[in-house]
Design a protein around this motif. Structure first.
Motif, PDB file in Angstrom:
ATOM      1  N   PHE A 181      -8.633  -3.790  -3.415  1.00  0.00           N
ATOM      2  CA  PHE A 181      -8.593  -5.250  -3.309  1.00  0.00           C
ATOM      3  C   PHE A 181      -8.737  -5.956  -2.106  1.00  0.00           C
ATOM      4  O   PHE A 181      -8.253  -5.345  -1.130  1.00  0.00           O
ATOM      5  N   GLN A 182      -9.451  -7.010  -2.444  1.00  0.00           N
ATOM      6  CA  GLN A 182      -9.854  -7.497  -0.905  1.00  0.00           C
ATOM      7  C   GLN A 182      -8.545  -8.047  -0.172  1.00  0.00           C
ATOM      8  O   GLN A 182      -8.519  -7.885   1.194  1.00  0.00           O
ATOM      9  N   HIS A 183      -7.451  -8.408  -0.709  1.00  0.00           N
ATOM     10  CA  HIS A 183      -6.375  -8.975  -0.143  1.00  0.00           C
ATOM     11  C   HIS A 183      -5.747  -7.618   0.686  1.00  0.00           C
ATOM     12  O   HIS A 183      -5.108  -7.812   1.833  1.00  0.00           O
TER      13      HIS A 183
ATOM     14  N   ILE B 110       2.544  -3.665   1.209  1.00  0.00           N
ATOM     15  CA  ILE B 110       1.489  -2.607   0.670  1.00  0.00           C
ATOM     16  C   ILE B 110       2.086  -1.530  -0.349  1.00  0.00           C
ATOM     17  O   ILE B 110       1.725  -1.376  -1.370  1.00  0.00           O
ATOM     18  N   PHE B 111       3.365  -1.069  -0.002  1.00  0.00           N
ATOM     19  CA  PHE B 111       3.947  -0.119  -0.668  1.00  0.00           C
ATOM     20  C   PHE B 111       4.850  -0.716  -2.037  1.00  0.00           C
ATOM     21  O   PHE B 111       5.379  -0.081  -2.883  1.00  0.00           O
ATOM     22  N   GLY B 112       4.657  -2.262  -2.196  1.00  0.00           N
ATOM     23  CA  GLY B 112       5.293  -2.617  -3.531  1.00  0.00           C
ATOM     24  C   GLY B 112       6.866  -2.316  -3.349  1.00  0.00           C
ATOM     25  O   GLY B 112       7.461  -2.092  -2.222  1.00  0.00           O
ATOM     26  N   GLY B 113       7.309  -1.845  -4.490  1.00  0.00           N
ATOM     27  CA  GLY B 113       8.945  -1.628  -4.544  1.00  0.00           C
ATOM     28  C   GLY B 113       9.380  -0.402  -3.983  1.00  0.00           C
ATOM     29  O   GLY B 113      10.361  -0.249  -3.174  1.00  0.00           O
ATOM     30  N   TYR B 114       8.333   0.516  -3.528  1.00  0.00           N
ATOM     31  CA  TYR B 114       8.552   1.932  -2.853  1.00  0.00           C
ATOM     32  C   TYR B 114       8.814   1.411  -1.111  1.00  0.00           C
ATOM     33  O   TYR B 114       9.631   2.436  -0.772  1.00  0.00           O
ATOM     34  N   GLY B 115       8.450   0.350  -0.815  1.00  0.00           N
ATOM     35  CA  GLY B 115       8.711   0.097   0.421  1.00  0.00           C
ATOM     36  C   GLY B 115       9.996  -0.281   0.633  1.00  0.00           C
ATOM     37  O   GLY B 115      10.330  -0.306   1.994  1.00  0.00           O
ATOM     38  N   TYR B 116      10.891  -0.597  -0.371  1.00  0.00           N
ATOM     39  CA  TYR B 116      12.164  -1.146  -0.197  1.00  0.00           C
ATOM     40  C   TYR B 116      13.126   0.085  -0.373  1.00  0.00           C
ATOM     41  O   TYR B 116      14.209  -0.200  -0.185  1.00  0.00           O
ATOM     42  N   MET B 117      12.572   1.177  -0.478  1.00  0.00           N
ATOM     43  CA  MET B 117      13.297   2.386  -0.777  1.00  0.00           C
ATOM     44  C   MET B 117      13.499   3.207   0.619  1.00  0.00           C
ATOM     45  O   MET B 117      12.488   3.548   1.473  1.00  0.00           O
ATOM     46  N   MET B 118      14.748   3.344   0.973  1.00  0.00           N
ATOM     47  CA  MET B 118      15.005   4.084   2.234  1.00  0.00           C
ATOM     48  C   MET B 118      14.270   5.519   2.336  1.00  0.00           C
ATOM     49  O   MET B 118      13.915   6.017   3.519  1.00  0.00           O
ATOM     50  N   GLU B 119      13.940   6.081   1.192  1.00  0.00           N
ATOM     51  CA  GLU B 119      13.382   7.462   1.454  1.00  0.00           C
ATOM     52  C   GLU B 119      11.823   7.245   1.968  1.00  0.00           C
ATOM     53  O   GLU B 119      11.340   8.262   2.357  1.00  0.00           O
ATOM     54  N   TYR B 120      11.454   6.126   1.914  1.00  0.00           N
ATOM     55  CA  TYR B 120       9.940   5.851   2.391  1.00  0.00           C
ATOM     56  C   TYR B 120      10.130   5.434   3.868  1.00  0.00           C
ATOM     57  O   TYR B 120      10.769   4.611   4.306  1.00  0.00           O
ATOM     58  N   PRO B 121       9.307   6.065   4.799  1.00  0.00           N
ATOM     59  CA  PRO B 121       9.502   6.073   6.294  1.00  0.00           C
ATOM     60  C   PRO B 121       9.108   4.414   6.413  1.00  0.00           C
ATOM     61  O   PRO B 121       9.670   3.856   7.377  1.00  0.00           O
ATOM     62  N   ILE B 122       8.062   3.912   5.633  1.00  0.00           N
ATOM     63  CA  ILE B 122       8.086   2.348   6.167  1.00  0.00           C
ATOM     64  C   ILE B 122       9.178   1.484   5.984  1.00  0.00           C
ATOM     65  O   ILE B 122       9.381   0.578   6.713  1.00  0.00           O
ATOM     66  N   ALA B 123      10.043   1.833   5.040  1.00  0.00           N
ATOM     67  CA  ALA B 123      11.324   1.048   4.909  1.00  0.00           C
ATOM     68  C   ALA B 123      12.396   1.213   6.247  1.00  0.00           C
ATOM     69  O   ALA B 123      12.928   0.318   6.657  1.00  0.00           O
ATOM     70  N   ARG B 124      12.309   2.508   6.793  1.00  0.00           N
ATOM     71  CA  ARG B 124      13.179   2.765   8.004  1.00  0.00           C
ATOM     72  C   ARG B 124      12.332   1.901   9.213  1.00  0.00           C
ATOM     73  O   ARG B 124      12.879   1.479   9.987  1.00  0.00           O
TER      74      ARG B 124
ATOM     75  N   ALA C  80      -3.017   4.976   4.326  1.00  0.00           N
ATOM     76  CA  ALA C  80      -2.871   6.258   3.530  1.00  0.00           C
ATOM     77  C   ALA C  80      -2.394   5.913   1.950  1.00  0.00           C
ATOM     78  O   ALA C  80      -3.034   6.171   1.065  1.00  0.00           O
ATOM     79  N   TYR C  81      -1.526   4.977   1.983  1.00  0.00           N
ATOM     80  CA  TYR C  81      -0.620   4.592   0.990  1.00  0.00           C
ATOM     81  C   TYR C  81      -1.743   3.948  -0.263  1.00  0.00           C
ATOM     82  O   TYR C  81      -1.836   3.938  -1.343  1.00  0.00           O
ATOM     83  N   ALA C  82      -2.359   2.879   0.562  1.00  0.00           N
ATOM     84  CA  ALA C  82      -3.125   2.047  -0.002  1.00  0.00           C
ATOM     85  C   ALA C  82      -4.548   2.661  -0.784  1.00  0.00           C
ATOM     86  O   ALA C  82      -5.087   2.262  -1.661  1.00  0.00           O
ATOM     87  N   LYS C  83      -4.788   3.835  -0.194  1.00  0.00           N
ATOM     88  CA  LYS C  83      -5.974   4.646  -0.685  1.00  0.00           C
ATOM     89  C   LYS C  83      -5.502   5.470  -1.766  1.00  0.00           C
ATOM     90  O   LYS C  83      -6.520   5.720  -2.835  1.00  0.00           O
ATOM     91  N   GLU C  84      -4.146   5.752  -1.894  1.00  0.00           N
ATOM     92  CA  GLU C  84      -3.856   6.480  -2.923  1.00  0.00           C
ATOM     93  C   GLU C  84      -3.085   5.904  -4.285  1.00  0.00           C
ATOM     94  O   GLU C  84      -3.344   6.299  -5.168  1.00  0.00           O
ATOM     95  N   ARG C  85      -2.465   4.859  -3.945  1.00  0.00           N
ATOM     96  CA  ARG C  85      -1.889   4.022  -5.011  1.00  0.00           C
ATOM     97  C   ARG C  85      -2.868   3.402  -6.011  1.00  0.00           C
ATOM     98  O   ARG C  85      -3.631   2.609  -5.318  1.00  0.00           O
ATOM     99  N   GLU C  86      -2.736   3.368  -7.162  1.00  0.00           N
ATOM    100  CA  GLU C  86      -3.691   2.758  -8.132  1.00  0.00           C
ATOM    101  C   GLU C  86      -3.014   1.686  -8.782  1.00  0.00           C
ATOM    102  O   GLU C  86      -1.782   1.565  -9.178  1.00  0.00           O
ATOM    103  N   ALA C  87      -3.749   0.596  -8.934  1.00  0.00           N
ATOM    104  CA  ALA C  87      -3.125  -0.425  -9.856  1.00  0.00           C
ATOM    105  C   ALA C  87      -4.390  -0.954 -10.615  1.00  0.00           C
ATOM    106  O   ALA C  87      -5.494  -1.151 -10.112  1.00  0.00           O
ATOM    107  N   PHE C  88      -4.328  -1.570 -11.859  1.00  0.00           N
ATOM    108  CA  PHE C  88      -5.437  -2.137 -12.549  1.00  0.00           C
ATOM    109  C   PHE C  88      -6.569  -1.348 -12.547  1.00  0.00           C
ATOM    110  O   PHE C  88      -7.748  -1.538 -12.615  1.00  0.00           O
ATOM    111  N   GLY C  89      -6.266   0.217 -12.632  1.00  0.00           N
ATOM    112  CA  GLY C  89      -7.640   1.271 -12.648  1.00  0.00           C
ATOM    113  C   GLY C  89      -8.259   1.410 -11.423  1.00  0.00           C
ATOM    114  O   GLY C  89      -8.930   2.255 -11.372  1.00  0.00           O
TER     115      GLY C  89
END
Ligand SMILES: Cc1cc2nc3c(=O)[nH]c(=O)nc-3n(C[C@H](O)[C@H](O)[C@H](O)COP(=O)(O)OP(=O)(O)OC[C@H]3O[C@@H](n4cnc5c(N)ncnc54)[C@H](O)[C@@H]3O)c2cc1C
Length: 387
Positions: A288-290, A347-361, A273-282
């Motif tokens: 991105f293939q990776h 995949i969440f970048g810096g947000y992945g390291y924030m406890m308010e994001y369930p992926i961090a928990r 879900a995050y990968a479909k919504e987060r944009e980088a480089f337009g």
């Protein structure tokens, strides 16, 4: 290019209609009673007593305990459905597996009729919470070296010693204490059920600060001349404790594996879900293939994990899950959980390291799964001995 064909959604063979109903009930329970309170549970280092009672009222505790003892009358498939939904919900605060899949089953397997009648209905109602106290400050993996003693004095055991890392320790009213009633080694060990509420000589130590699973009430316990009636011994004679533990461990390890793959499944869903919504480089990062390859790989890992899990659940339902296979699914699934949580967090970048994001928990909570229930190194020792 051919039209893409939608993958059929995977359905576990044990997820028959009635089991699916329990799964749906559990999903609603975690969505309503647990997930909205996750941050508060983490801050207070425990769920509410009311959360346990709500689980009991919903019929979700002791689902595989016979109805005559207040349970749901189901099989391990019902138990697996709740464990799966808990993993899928991302919850790691409610010590469900210890209470329902472990302690209730010690009672069921080895308890006298009187013990079962006395405790199981209250456990099923969420009024009496169970814990199991094996690990001590100086010994964990090498359980045969525990030092807690239970000395017989008239019609009581007098228990002295200390335990650490005990799940459900704040809420528990019934603790299975692994203690030494005889000499050295495995033959000197017994399991004694202590009703601890207000008991003299029973001390709850500090709540331990962990790197994850903050909502879980993990504590030290100590016993100073704690007196427990001799009729609270589990089993007909002393010295059976180690063997009772060994016989129950496959179910405990399978329960950990179920929660591990459930949690990994959620991590993949969140990352997609995050990968479909987060944009980088337009463009969305999912272009991105990776990113796409990572998601392709982790979703395949989880599907493989589910099929392995289902094989083991099937064996257990047939009474054929041996110690080596349970060790395999425990170590492999928890390694998978940690790997998948790590890759999805990236995949969440810096947000992945924030406890308010369930992926961090999910990431922080996953780590201990390789440690408790027998470390993954001990699992490999057990497997190698069977080869
Ligand atoms: C959050 C949490 C909850 C827990 N809940 C409970 C609970 O409810 N009840 C309970 O009784 N316990 C509980 N535990 C304890 C847990 O089961 C133990 O931590 C675990 O069994 C490991 O024991 P130890 O920590 O003493 O590590 P040790 O046994 O000291 O092991 C240290 C390291 O040495 C390795 N090692 C040890 N022996 C061998 C060997 N023969 N071969 C190869 N490697 C080896 C281990 O794999 C590990 O990497 C919990 C632990 C945690 C962290």
């Amino acid at each position: 290019m051919p039209e893409p064909v939608q993958s059929p959604s995977y359905r576990s063979p044990w997820m028959e209609d009635e089991v699916a109903d329990v799964a749906a009930l559990a999903r609603t329970f975690f969505e309503r009673e647990v997930t909205p309170h996750a941050e508060r549970f983490a801050a207070q280092h425990q769920v509410d007593a009311e959360t346990w009672r709500a689980a009991g009222a919903a019929g979700l505790l002791c689902v595989s305990v016979p109805e005559e003892y207040g349970g749901g009358g189901g099989s391990f498939a019902h138990e697996a459905a709740v464990l799966w939904e808990q993993g899928r919900s991302g919850d790691d605060a409610l010590g469900y597996a210890v209470h329902s899949s472990i302690v209730a089953h010690y009672l069921l397997a080895y308890g006298s009729e009187e013990q079962k009648q006395r405790w199981l209905p209250r456990m099923a109602a969420g009024e009496l919470i169970g814990a199991i106290a094996m690990t001590e400050p100086s010994t964990g993996s090498d359980l045969q070296r525990i030092r807690t003693t239970a000395r017989r004095e008239g019609d009581h055991y007098v228990i002295n010693g200390s335990k650490t890392f005990i799940t459900n320790a704040s809420h528990a009213g019934l603790v299975v204490i692994v203690a030494r009633t005889g000499g050295e080694g495995a033959r000197g060990i017994s399991l004694i059920l202590a009703e601890v509420e207000g008991a003299d000589g029973y001390q709850r130590g500090r709540v331990l600060e962990k790197i994850g699973q903050h909502g879980q009430d993990t504590r030290e316990l100590s016993f100073t001349d704690l007196r427990v009636p001799v009729e609270n011994l589990l089993g007909e004679q002393e010295g059976q404790g180690f063997y009772q533990l060994m016989r129950q461990l496959p179910q405990e390890r399978l329960a950990i594996a179920i929660s591990a793959v459930g949690s990994a499944d959620l991590a993949v869903e969140l990352a997609v879900a995050y990968a479909k919504e987060r944009e980088a480089f337009g463009a969305p990062i999912a272009t991105f293939q990776h990113t796409r390859f990572t998601l392709a790989e982790v979703s395949t890992d989880v599907l493989a994990g589910r099929t392995f899990l289902d094989y083991c659940i099937g064996l257990h339902l047939d009474g054929r899950l041996d110690a080596a296979t349970a060790s395999r699914v425990k170590y492999w699934s928890t390694d998978l959980q940690c790997e998948v949580a790590d890759r999805c967090l990236q995949i969440f970048g810096g947000y992945g390291y924030m406890m308010e994001y369930p992926i961090a928990r999910l990431y922080a909570g996953a780590r201990v799964q390789k440690i408790y229930g027998g470390t993954n190194e001990i699992m490999k020792e057990l497997i190698s001995r069977s080869l």
